[in-house]
Design a protein around this motif. Structure first.
Motif, short mmCIF file in Angstrom:
data_model
loop_
_atom_site.label_atom_id
_atom_site.label_comp_id
_atom_site.label_asym_id
_atom_site.label_seq_id
_atom_site.Cartn_x
_atom_site.Cartn_y
_atom_site.Cartn_z
N UNK A 62 -79.76 -13.25 15.40
CA UNK A 62 -78.46 -13.91 15.22
C UNK A 62 -77.54 -13.18 14.24
N UNK A 63 -78.05 -12.19 13.52
CA UNK A 63 -77.21 -11.54 12.53
C UNK A 63 -76.84 -12.48 11.40
N UNK A 64 -75.60 -12.42 10.94
CA UNK A 64 -75.17 -13.26 9.82
C UNK A 64 -75.15 -14.75 10.15
N UNK A 65 -75.18 -15.09 11.43
CA UNK A 65 -75.25 -16.51 11.80
C UNK A 65 -76.58 -17.13 11.40
N UNK B 60 -67.20 -13.24 5.25
CA UNK B 60 -66.73 -12.36 6.32
C UNK B 60 -67.12 -12.89 7.69
N UNK B 61 -68.29 -13.54 7.79
CA UNK B 61 -68.76 -14.06 9.07
C UNK B 61 -68.18 -15.43 9.40
N UNK B 62 -67.40 -16.01 8.47
CA UNK B 62 -66.84 -17.32 8.70
C UNK B 62 -67.81 -18.46 8.44
N UNK B 63 -68.94 -18.16 7.85
CA UNK B 63 -69.92 -19.19 7.52
C UNK B 63 -69.53 -19.94 6.25
N UNK B 64 -68.73 -19.31 5.40
CA UNK B 64 -68.34 -19.90 4.13
C UNK B 64 -66.84 -19.67 3.95
N UNK C 158 -87.07 -16.52 9.15
CA UNK C 158 -85.82 -15.94 8.67
C UNK C 158 -85.61 -14.54 9.24
N UNK C 159 -86.68 -13.74 9.30
CA UNK C 159 -86.56 -12.39 9.85
C UNK C 159 -86.23 -12.43 11.33
N UNK C 160 -86.93 -13.26 12.08
CA UNK C 160 -86.66 -13.35 13.51
C UNK C 160 -85.23 -13.82 13.77
N UNK C 161 -84.78 -14.82 13.00
CA UNK C 161 -83.42 -15.31 13.17
C UNK C 161 -82.39 -14.26 12.81
N UNK C 162 -82.64 -13.51 11.72
CA UNK C 162 -81.69 -12.48 11.30
C UNK C 162 -81.57 -11.38 12.36
#
Length: 326
Positions: free
Chosen positions: A253-256, A301-305, A246-250
């Motif tokens: 990729x940021x909010x993605x 805000x990121x368009x994920x939801x 999760x940390x590496x992805x954050x």
């Protein structure tokens, strides 16, 4: 048990014999590249940075630390450096006085040193506080010292293991324009990279680091406690691969990188989480709610939801917030 060996920072930059930036009124050729250094405050940060400066070729000639833990750190990390009073350290540090004391104590320490006559014109006085910039050093500047804020963006244990973590880390640096070359050289000697932070931005810079690192520790331990409540005997084994990914992805990729029930708008799942937390660990309800709501805001805000899909979830969070407040 014998003391562990003291590893050196990875690929430290050795202090050269050429001259550095000149002190006011002093020819550049007389300013040494190898600095005579004193460390005031042998906490986790001060003792480690002192050892790193020594490994880079600078002369650490005195250190101050009153507590038993501080004395133990000095014995481990700077065994050949004599322990002295604060004023004696300041007088011995003819080139660089490194002050590594708690944020709220810094102003008083600097004022006391300036009033004692222990500081001198041309002496570099640097502190390691992330929250403070140059203003806290005004009493030192008033007697002719040169100010520098030098904060390592790293968590410390105060052991030799920290030395191996210094290579490549960032330092939040605030310095007058004429001291920037010297500040950059010091950071390079420590194996780091400078990030230039404006005076007014120091509190925001420090808040970001504390929010990310200190609160992360709390969050991880909260998750481990709730796993224990669920019957997991070794929660660290469950969490380690998940949290590392999760940390590496954050970071990449940021909010993605967001996943999980909040990012999907799964209101029913979140409601069940809250019900069980309220029954098992009510102290965890409020932080779960705060983070879930902020996660929902960022996912939207990121368009994920989509806002339409978030309506039921936001309703659950709002209802729960009212219950907690009540």
């Amino acid at each position: 048990m014998s003391a562990p060996s003291r590893p050196r920072p990875a690929a430290p930059r050795r202090a050269a014999a050429t001259a550095g930036p000149a002190r006011p009124g002093v020819p550049a050729a007389t300013t040494p590249r190898t600095l005579t250094v004193g460390v005031l405050g042998a906490g986790r940060v001060g003792a480690v940075l002192g050892a790193a400066l020594a490994a880079a070729g600078h002369r650490v000639v005195a250190a101050a630390g009153a507590s038993g833990a501080s004395r133990a750190r000095l014995a481990l990390l700077l065994p050949a450096v004599p322990r002295r009073s604060a004023t004696a350290v300041a007088r011995a540090a003819t080139d660089l006085l490194l002050i590594a004391v708690p944020d709220d104590a810094l102003a008083g320490v600097v004022t006391a040193l300036a009033e004692s006559g222990a500081l001198r014109p041309g002496q570099l006085v640097a502190h390691t506080s992330g929250a403070h910039g140059l203003a806290v050093l005004d009493p030192a500047v008033a007697v002719g010292a040169r100010p520098l804020a030098l904060h390592p963006a790293m968590t410390f244990t105060g052991t030799p293991d920290d030395l191996g973590r210094l290579a490549g880390i960032s330092y939040g640096v605030t310095a007058p324009a004429d001291l920037r070359p010297l500040a950059a050289r010091l950071v390079a000697d420590l194996g780091g990279v400078p990030e230039w932070i404006g005076e007014a931005d120091r509190p925001l810079y420090h808040a970001a680091l504390a929010h990310g690192a200190n609160h992360l520790v709390t969050l991880v331990n909260e998750a481990a406690d709730r796993l224990r409540d669920a019957g997991v005997t070794q929660p660290e084994k469950v969490l380690a691969p998940l949290l590392r990914a999760a940390l590496e992805n954050a970071l990449r990729l940021g909010d993605d990188a967001l996943t999980g029930p909040v990012s999907r708008g799964d209101a029913g799942t979140v409601e069940r989480h809250l019900d069980r937390l309220a029954a098992t660990a009510p102290e965890s309800v409020a932080p779960y709610l705060a983070l879930a709501r902020r996660t929902a805001d960022r996912a939207i805000a990121a368009g994920r939801l989509r806002p339409a899909d978030a309506a039921s979830l936001l309703g659950v969070l709002a209802d729960s917030q009212r219950e907690v407040a009540a």
